[in-house]
Write a protein that holds these residues in place. Structure first.
Motif, PDB file in Angstrom:
ATOM      1  N   ALA A  48     -61.263  44.196  -0.306  1.00 38.34           N
ATOM      2  CA  ALA A  48     -61.814  45.002   0.777  1.00 38.34           C
ATOM      3  C   ALA A  48     -61.039  46.304   0.857  1.00 38.34           C
ATOM      4  N   SER A  49     -61.686  47.327   1.339  1.00 40.67           N
ATOM      5  CA  SER A  49     -61.028  48.621   1.378  1.00 40.67           C
ATOM      6  C   SER A  49     -59.854  48.615   2.332  1.00 40.67           C
ATOM      7  N   ALA A  50     -58.839  49.351   1.985  1.00 44.55           N
ATOM      8  CA  ALA A  50     -57.632  49.411   2.800  1.00 44.55           C
ATOM      9  C   ALA A  50     -57.884  50.161   4.093  1.00 44.55           C
ATOM     10  N   SER A  51     -58.933  50.966   4.138  1.00 45.38           N
ATOM     11  CA  SER A  51     -59.205  51.736   5.343  1.00 45.38           C
ATOM     12  C   SER A  51     -59.783  50.880   6.450  1.00 45.38           C
ATOM     13  N   GLY A  52     -60.147  49.636   6.154  1.00 46.15           N
ATOM     14  CA  GLY A  52     -60.667  48.739   7.169  1.00 46.15           C
ATOM     15  C   GLY A  52     -62.142  48.923   7.442  1.00 46.15           C
ATOM     16  N   GLU A  53     -62.863  49.573   6.521  1.00 48.31           N
ATOM     17  CA  GLU A  53     -64.289  49.760   6.717  1.00 48.31           C
ATOM     18  C   GLU A  53     -64.983  48.416   6.761  1.00 48.31           C
ATOM     19  N   ASP A  54     -66.058  48.339   7.560  1.00 46.15           N
ATOM     20  CA  ASP A  54     -66.804  47.094   7.649  1.00 46.15           C
ATOM     21  C   ASP A  54     -67.447  46.778   6.316  1.00 46.15           C
ATOM     22  N   ALA A 120     -55.208  40.735   7.860  1.00 45.67           N
ATOM     23  CA  ALA A 120     -53.925  41.142   7.276  1.00 45.67           C
ATOM     24  C   ALA A 120     -54.130  42.244   6.229  1.00 45.67           C
ATOM     25  N   MET A 121     -55.236  42.178   5.486  1.00 49.25           N
ATOM     26  CA  MET A 121     -55.507  43.199   4.477  1.00 49.25           C
ATOM     27  C   MET A 121     -55.753  44.570   5.104  1.00 49.25           C
ATOM     28  N   LYS A 122     -56.147  44.593   6.354  1.00 48.58           N
ATOM     29  CA  LYS A 122     -56.344  45.856   7.068  1.00 48.58           C
ATOM     30  C   LYS A 122     -55.025  46.416   7.600  1.00 48.58           C
ATOM     31  N   HIS A 123     -53.947  45.627   7.494  1.00 50.46           N
ATOM     32  CA  HIS A 123     -52.642  46.036   8.016  1.00 50.46           C
ATOM     33  C   HIS A 123     -51.546  45.814   6.977  1.00 50.46           C
ATOM     34  N   PRO A 124     -51.647  46.479   5.815  1.00 48.84           N
ATOM     35  CA  PRO A 124     -50.653  46.254   4.764  1.00 48.84           C
ATOM     36  C   PRO A 124     -49.241  46.655   5.176  1.00 48.84           C
ATOM     37  N   GLU A 125     -49.126  47.607   6.090  1.00 48.91           N
ATOM     38  CA  GLU A 125     -47.803  48.027   6.530  1.00 48.91           C
ATOM     39  C   GLU A 125     -47.077  46.902   7.261  1.00 48.91           C
ATOM     40  N   GLU A 126     -47.796  46.101   8.034  1.00 50.82           N
ATOM     41  CA  GLU A 126     -47.183  44.968   8.725  1.00 50.82           C
ATOM     42  C   GLU A 126     -46.795  43.865   7.739  1.00 50.82           C
ATOM     43  N   VAL A 127     -47.625  43.651   6.744  1.00 57.23           N
ATOM     44  CA  VAL A 127     -47.315  42.662   5.711  1.00 57.23           C
ATOM     45  C   VAL A 127     -46.072  43.106   4.941  1.00 57.23           C
ATOM     46  N   ALA A 128     -46.003  44.392   4.598  1.00 60.81           N
ATOM     47  CA  ALA A 128     -44.841  44.921   3.875  1.00 60.81           C
ATOM     48  C   ALA A 128     -43.567  44.791   4.704  1.00 60.81           C
ATOM     49  N   GLU A 129     -43.675  45.026   6.003  1.00 59.37           N
ATOM     50  CA  GLU A 129     -42.516  44.897   6.892  1.00 59.37           C
ATOM     51  C   GLU A 129     -41.992  43.457   6.905  1.00 59.37           C
TER      52      GLU A 129
END
Length: 139
Positions: A48-54, A120-129
């Motif tokens: 899915a796109s990282a931008s969180g598009e539907d 979670a895929m829409k929030h990679p920065e939180e996963v990386a943290e």
């Protein structure tokens, strides 16, 4: 051939596919592997796109939601196996209940897992943290 060896090992598992009883209690079986699923379409067309598009795969041409049009909870999904620590497995039960409290209806664990993974895929920065907190940069 031995009796019982011709069954479908990937057929619908009534334990994992059924909504829980009124009070299922925590899972006492300590399994080292849990399964989650991803849609076949997603695995074939990329993530899915990282931008969180539907994603328009959530409805068919008739406008019916994907969960309504499928034949079973495993329809259109491929099994993906990954390992979870025990405390994560224990938290999963509470998480599922929390999601059901938010939605107001019971749902399949498979759907909850896939939805959580997509969020979670829409929030990679939180996963990386979290990976940094775990020290994954040192392994």
């Amino acid at each position: 051939m031995k009796e019982g060896t011709g069954g479908d090992p990937f057929g619908d598992d009534p334990i994992d596919d059924q909504p829980p009883e009124d009070d299922p209690g925590p899972d006492t079986g300590a399994t080292s592997a849990m399964t989650t699923t991803s849609t076949s379409a997603e695995s074939k067309s990329g993530s899915a796109s990282a931008s969180g598009e539907d994603d328009d795969r959530d409805q068919n041409d008739d406008g019916l939601p994907w969960a309504v049009q499928r034949n079973s909870v495993k329809s259109g999904r491929e099994m993906v196996q990954f390992y979870l620590r025990e405390f994560v497995q224990e938290r999963e039960t509470d998480f599922k209940r929390d999601v059901e409290a938010e939605t107001g209806y019971e749902t399949y664990l498979t759907d909850v897992r896939e939805a959580a993974y997509l969020v979670a895929m829409k929030h990679p920065e939180e996963v990386a943290e979290l990976l940094d907190e775990w020290g994954c940069e040192y392994v």
